[in-house]
Motif scaffolding. Structure first.
Motif, PDB file in Angstrom:
ATOM      1  N   PRO A 270      48.641 123.828 -39.800  1.00  0.00           N
ATOM      2  CA  PRO A 270      47.840 123.099 -39.829  1.00  0.00           C
ATOM      3  C   PRO A 270      46.621 122.893 -41.421  1.00  0.00           C
ATOM      4  CG  PRO A 270      47.285 122.438 -38.756  1.00  0.00           C
ATOM      5  CD  PRO A 270      47.837 123.546 -37.802  1.00  0.00           C
ATOM      6  N   ASP A 271      46.652 122.405 -42.348  1.00  0.00           N
ATOM      7  CA  ASP A 271      46.146 122.665 -43.640  1.00  0.00           C
ATOM      8  C   ASP A 271      44.754 121.728 -43.143  1.00  0.00           C
ATOM      9  OD1 ASP A 271      44.494 123.416 -45.036  1.00  0.00           O
ATOM     10  OD2 ASP A 271      45.771 123.557 -47.086  1.00  0.00           O
ATOM     11  N   VAL A 272      44.002 121.259 -42.232  1.00  0.00           N
ATOM     12  CA  VAL A 272      43.893 120.383 -42.258  1.00  0.00           C
ATOM     13  C   VAL A 272      41.975 119.935 -41.838  1.00  0.00           C
ATOM     14  CG1 VAL A 272      45.307 118.428 -42.343  1.00  0.00           C
ATOM     15  CG2 VAL A 272      44.686 119.420 -40.176  1.00  0.00           C
ATOM     16  N   THR A 273      41.228 119.197 -41.975  1.00  0.00           N
ATOM     17  CA  THR A 273      39.554 119.734 -41.395  1.00  0.00           C
ATOM     18  C   THR A 273      39.389 117.820 -40.610  1.00  0.00           C
ATOM     19  OG1 THR A 273      38.769 119.808 -43.936  1.00  0.00           O
ATOM     20  CG2 THR A 273      39.197 121.102 -42.376  1.00  0.00           C
ATOM     21  N   PRO A 274      39.936 117.256 -40.139  1.00  0.00           N
ATOM     22  CA  PRO A 274      40.225 116.027 -39.963  1.00  0.00           C
ATOM     23  C   PRO A 274      38.177 115.992 -39.002  1.00  0.00           C
ATOM     24  CG  PRO A 274      41.020 116.848 -37.746  1.00  0.00           C
ATOM     25  CD  PRO A 274      41.155 118.269 -39.160  1.00  0.00           C
ATOM     26  N   ALA A 347      34.336 112.246 -28.246  1.00  0.00           N
ATOM     27  CA  ALA A 347      35.365 111.574 -28.971  1.00  0.00           C
ATOM     28  C   ALA A 347      36.597 112.292 -28.653  1.00  0.00           C
ATOM     29  CB  ALA A 347      34.736 111.840 -30.195  1.00  0.00           C
ATOM     30  N   GLY A 348      35.994 112.810 -27.812  1.00  0.00           N
ATOM     31  CA  GLY A 348      37.483 114.016 -27.317  1.00  0.00           C
ATOM     32  C   GLY A 348      38.420 114.851 -27.736  1.00  0.00           C
ATOM     33  N   ASN A 349      37.548 115.043 -28.372  1.00  0.00           N
ATOM     34  CA  ASN A 349      38.445 116.894 -28.831  1.00  0.00           C
ATOM     35  C   ASN A 349      37.591 117.493 -28.338  1.00  0.00           C
ATOM     36  OD1 ASN A 349      37.889 115.327 -31.972  1.00  0.00           O
ATOM     37  ND2 ASN A 349      35.818 114.949 -31.532  1.00  0.00           N
ATOM     38  N   GLU A 350      38.283 118.937 -28.427  1.00  0.00           N
ATOM     39  CA  GLU A 350      38.013 119.994 -27.696  1.00  0.00           C
ATOM     40  C   GLU A 350      38.253 121.004 -28.148  1.00  0.00           C
ATOM     41  OE1 GLU A 350      41.982 120.021 -25.037  1.00  0.00           O
ATOM     42  OE2 GLU A 350      41.240 117.809 -23.953  1.00  0.00           O
ATOM     43  N   PHE A 351      37.557 122.111 -27.638  1.00  0.00           N
ATOM     44  CA  PHE A 351      36.968 122.907 -27.853  1.00  0.00           C
ATOM     45  C   PHE A 351      37.474 124.574 -26.589  1.00  0.00           C
ATOM     46  CE2 PHE A 351      33.967 119.505 -29.644  1.00  0.00           C
ATOM     47  CZ  PHE A 351      34.551 120.098 -30.950  1.00  0.00           C
ATOM     48  N   TYR A 352      37.444 125.463 -27.468  1.00  0.00           N
ATOM     49  CA  TYR A 352      37.622 126.822 -26.421  1.00  0.00           C
ATOM     50  C   TYR A 352      36.971 127.991 -27.243  1.00  0.00           C
ATOM     51  CZ  TYR A 352      41.027 130.003 -24.346  1.00  0.00           C
ATOM     52  OH  TYR A 352      41.453 130.998 -23.825  1.00  0.00           O
ATOM     53  N   GLU A 393      37.763 128.719 -30.633  1.00  0.00           N
ATOM     54  CA  GLU A 393      38.678 127.385 -31.212  1.00  0.00           C
ATOM     55  C   GLU A 393      38.613 125.381 -31.323  1.00  0.00           C
ATOM     56  OE1 GLU A 393      42.057 127.720 -29.319  1.00  0.00           O
ATOM     57  OE2 GLU A 393      42.763 130.170 -29.203  1.00  0.00           O
ATOM     58  N   ILE A 394      38.904 124.794 -32.185  1.00  0.00           N
ATOM     59  CA  ILE A 394      38.570 123.783 -32.305  1.00  0.00           C
ATOM     60  C   ILE A 394      39.733 122.288 -32.055  1.00  0.00           C
ATOM     61  CG2 ILE A 394      38.091 121.296 -33.937  1.00  0.00           C
ATOM     62  CD1 ILE A 394      35.922 123.647 -34.968  1.00  0.00           C
ATOM     63  N   HIS A 395      40.197 121.516 -31.032  1.00  0.00           N
ATOM     64  CA  HIS A 395      41.468 121.010 -31.009  1.00  0.00           C
ATOM     65  C   HIS A 395      40.999 119.497 -30.974  1.00  0.00           C
ATOM     66  CE1 HIS A 395      43.925 124.237 -29.089  1.00  0.00           C
ATOM     67  NE2 HIS A 395      42.640 124.739 -29.301  1.00  0.00           N
ATOM     68  N   PRO A 410      38.831 126.675 -37.965  1.00  0.00           N
ATOM     69  CA  PRO A 410      37.093 126.417 -37.425  1.00  0.00           C
ATOM     70  C   PRO A 410      36.527 126.364 -38.824  1.00  0.00           C
ATOM     71  CG  PRO A 410      37.709 128.321 -36.270  1.00  0.00           C
ATOM     72  CD  PRO A 410      39.031 127.542 -37.066  1.00  0.00           C
ATOM     73  N   THR A 411      36.417 127.251 -39.486  1.00  0.00           N
ATOM     74  CA  THR A 411      35.822 128.338 -40.292  1.00  0.00           C
ATOM     75  C   THR A 411      34.977 127.234 -41.183  1.00  0.00           C
ATOM     76  OG1 THR A 411      37.649 129.664 -40.757  1.00  0.00           O
ATOM     77  CG2 THR A 411      35.650 129.930 -42.395  1.00  0.00           C
ATOM     78  N   SER A 412      34.966 125.983 -41.846  1.00  0.00           N
ATOM     79  CA  SER A 412      34.639 124.702 -42.324  1.00  0.00           C
ATOM     80  C   SER A 412      33.626 124.694 -41.579  1.00  0.00           C
ATOM     81  CB  SER A 412      35.243 124.184 -43.619  1.00  0.00           C
ATOM     82  OG  SER A 412      36.181 123.237 -42.306  1.00  0.00           O
ATOM     83  N   TYR A 413      33.940 124.001 -39.954  1.00  0.00           N
ATOM     84  CA  TYR A 413      33.065 123.387 -39.373  1.00  0.00           C
ATOM     85  C   TYR A 413      32.070 124.490 -38.848  1.00  0.00           C
ATOM     86  CZ  TYR A 413      37.530 120.405 -38.720  1.00  0.00           C
ATOM     87  OH  TYR A 413      38.195 119.372 -38.604  1.00  0.00           O
ATOM     88  N   LEU A 414      32.098 125.650 -38.992  1.00  0.00           N
ATOM     89  CA  LEU A 414      30.582 127.173 -38.190  1.00  0.00           C
ATOM     90  C   LEU A 414      30.680 126.867 -39.183  1.00  0.00           C
ATOM     91  CD1 LEU A 414      33.749 129.587 -36.424  1.00  0.00           C
ATOM     92  CD2 LEU A 414      31.315 127.962 -35.327  1.00  0.00           C
TER      93      LEU A 414
END
Length: 479
Positions: A270-274, A347-352, A393-395, A410-414
């Motif tokens: 997906p091309d999204v960055t929520p 918030a329930g987001n998960e990171f690997y 990873e960001i989920h 995850p690029t824009s977040y990092l």
């Protein structure tokens, strides 16, 4: 000396296939971009002296992907022209019909010409992308902090120039774009230089024209597009129509053909960055590191099919941090990720986190941790065939229903998350599951160095690390 590690390409090279069929109207051709157009390159520091051999720190280029991490740099040996405390660079390029490239360089604690110019941090980042319809490039994320020119703090800007007495000049954040467009094949290239110091007259024992560049990144992308079939001028003249035969039989219908089995397709990422939460996130690696946008790259050798995150390259044993307040879970091993763990924020987001060399005592299922807590240490366990790195990873919580494919780029977040500079490593001791006796990973019960200890060790010199570890162990035993 700075180590430069070569990385296997993160995307399959595009095969150019030309099918030639004499007399056939179905012949097709593929027109590739020029071989040097989807590329990236970067260096941390470069010194150019007219008539003399210069020097560079951490020069990298792609393809293939490459990183240059850690260490200091001085020119000449006494550092009188330039001295940098830490240098990092990376270059990543994926040619094809959807071409991408990125490059970055980060340099910290810089002194030029005996302190006439000092820099806290210089960061250069360039990126480019191109498809059959459009191309784009830029240098977002670049910046310079702590710039002091002849004892005066100055504010850097895009293309801003500052005089150095009557003998030189300083220019910050030089950047530009170049079009690579040709008919039917979009493309573009961007570059940025963090800081450039140039002598306009002979000075400091060096001739006019001597230049010191701190932080340079360049990235270009040009799409590979398919050409329409070329006309075949060798076709024979059309034969005159035959006279119809009398009593011609009605042609028989072709025999039934079993339908082909549908090919296995991989769902595009997906091309999204929520938005995750209001804030409170930190960068997952403490220390020198480098990464590029490799999300979505093909992974034919893995069951996942495509790259679900970004690889952050660094040195073995670098601390890996909790990116947010949350709960640790699924700590353990799998064949692809090696030693890995997950973190779920409030918030329930998960990171690997994958390919760890060791865990900290906080890496326990169900453990509540704060942002910045050391969870483990960088390594290359599992299916990591490239240099030491963290696969991250960001989920987002809103996409967990998709299962493992609910990952986002995850690029824009990092790029946005803060790099911690004041992590407290006191009372943190490393531990790890059993590893091979020949492994370079930290052994169980390893002592994690404090900031003071780290400052005396060179991650590229194993002997230096061993000496520092012995000193840290002695301090622990005396305490």
């Amino acid at each position: 000396m700075v180590a430069v590690a070569r990385v296997a390409p993160l995307a399959l090279a595009l095969a150019v296939i030309v099918t030639l069929a004499v007399g056939s109207a179905s012949a097709t051709r593929t027109r590739p971009a020029a071989p040097d157009q989807t590329t990236a390159r970067a260096f941390a520091v470069q010194v150019a002296v007219p008539g003399q051999a210069g020097a560079s720190a951490a020069p990298v280029s792609a393809p293939p992907d490459a990183v240059g991490v850690g260490g200091s740099f001085a020119y000449p040996a006494d550092g009188s022209v330039v001295n940098a405390g830490s240098v990092t660079s990376g270059a990543f390029a994926s040619p094809g019909s959807s071409a991408t490239s990125s490059a970055s360089a980060q340099v910290s604690t810089v002194s030029i010409f005996g302190g006439e110019v000092t820099i806290g941090t210089a960061i250069a980042k360039a990126n480019a992308s191109a498809t059959s319809k459009k191309s784009a490039a830029g240098s977002s994320g670049s910046g310079v902090t702590g710039l002091v020119v002849q004892g005066q703090a100055v504010t850097p800007g895009v293309g801003t120039s500052f005089p150095l007495g009557d003998w030189g000049s300083v220019v910050t954040l030089q950047q530009g774009l170049t079009s690579l467009d040709t008919k039917g094949s979009p493309g573009t290239r961007s570059f940025v230089t963090g800081v450039q110091v140039t002598l306009t007259v002979d000075h400091y024992g060096y001739p006019a024209g001597t230049s010191v560049m701190v932080g340079y990144a360049e990235a270009g992308a040009k799409a590979v597009v398919a050409e329409k079939p070329a006309p075949n001028h060798n076709r024979r003249a059309k034969a005159p129509p035959r006279k119809p035969k009398k009593h011609a039989q009605k042609p028989k219908a072709p025999p039934p053909v079993a339908p082909e089995k549908p090919s296995l397709t991989v769902r595009p990422p997906p091309d999204v960055t929520p938005r995750l939460t209001a804030g409170g996130y930190v960068f997952p690696v403490y220390g020198p590191s480098s990464f590029g946008d490799t999300f979505g790259a093909p992974r034919g050798d893995l069951s996942s099919g495509w790259h679900h995150g970004d690889d952050i390259f660094g040195q073995i044993g670098e601390p890996l941090l909790a990116v947010a307040d949350g709960t640790v879970f699924s700590v353990g091993w799998n064949d692809i990720g090696g030693y890995r763990l997950w973190l779920r924020d409030k918030a329930g987001n998960e990171f690997y986190y994958a390919h760890l060399s060791a865990y900290s005592p906080f890496a326990v299922n169900g453990r509540q941790v704060k942002a910045g807590t050391v969870l483990g240490f960088m390594g290359n366990t599992g299916a990591a065939t490239t240099p030491y790195h963290l696969h991250f990873e960001i989920h987002p919580v809103g996409m967990l229903y998709l299962g493992y494919d609910g990952a986002v780029n995850p690029t824009s977040y990092l790029l946005a998350w803060q790099h911690l500079q004041d992590v407290d490593f006191a009372q943190v001791a490393g531990w790890a599951p059993p590893v091979s006796p020949t492994s370079a990973a930290p052994k169980p019960g390893a002592i994690l160095l404090s900031q003071t200890d780290i400052s005396t060790a060179d991650g590229l010199d194993p002997g230096s690390l061993q000496r520092t570890l012995k000193q840290a162990a002695a301090k622990t035993n005396r305490g």
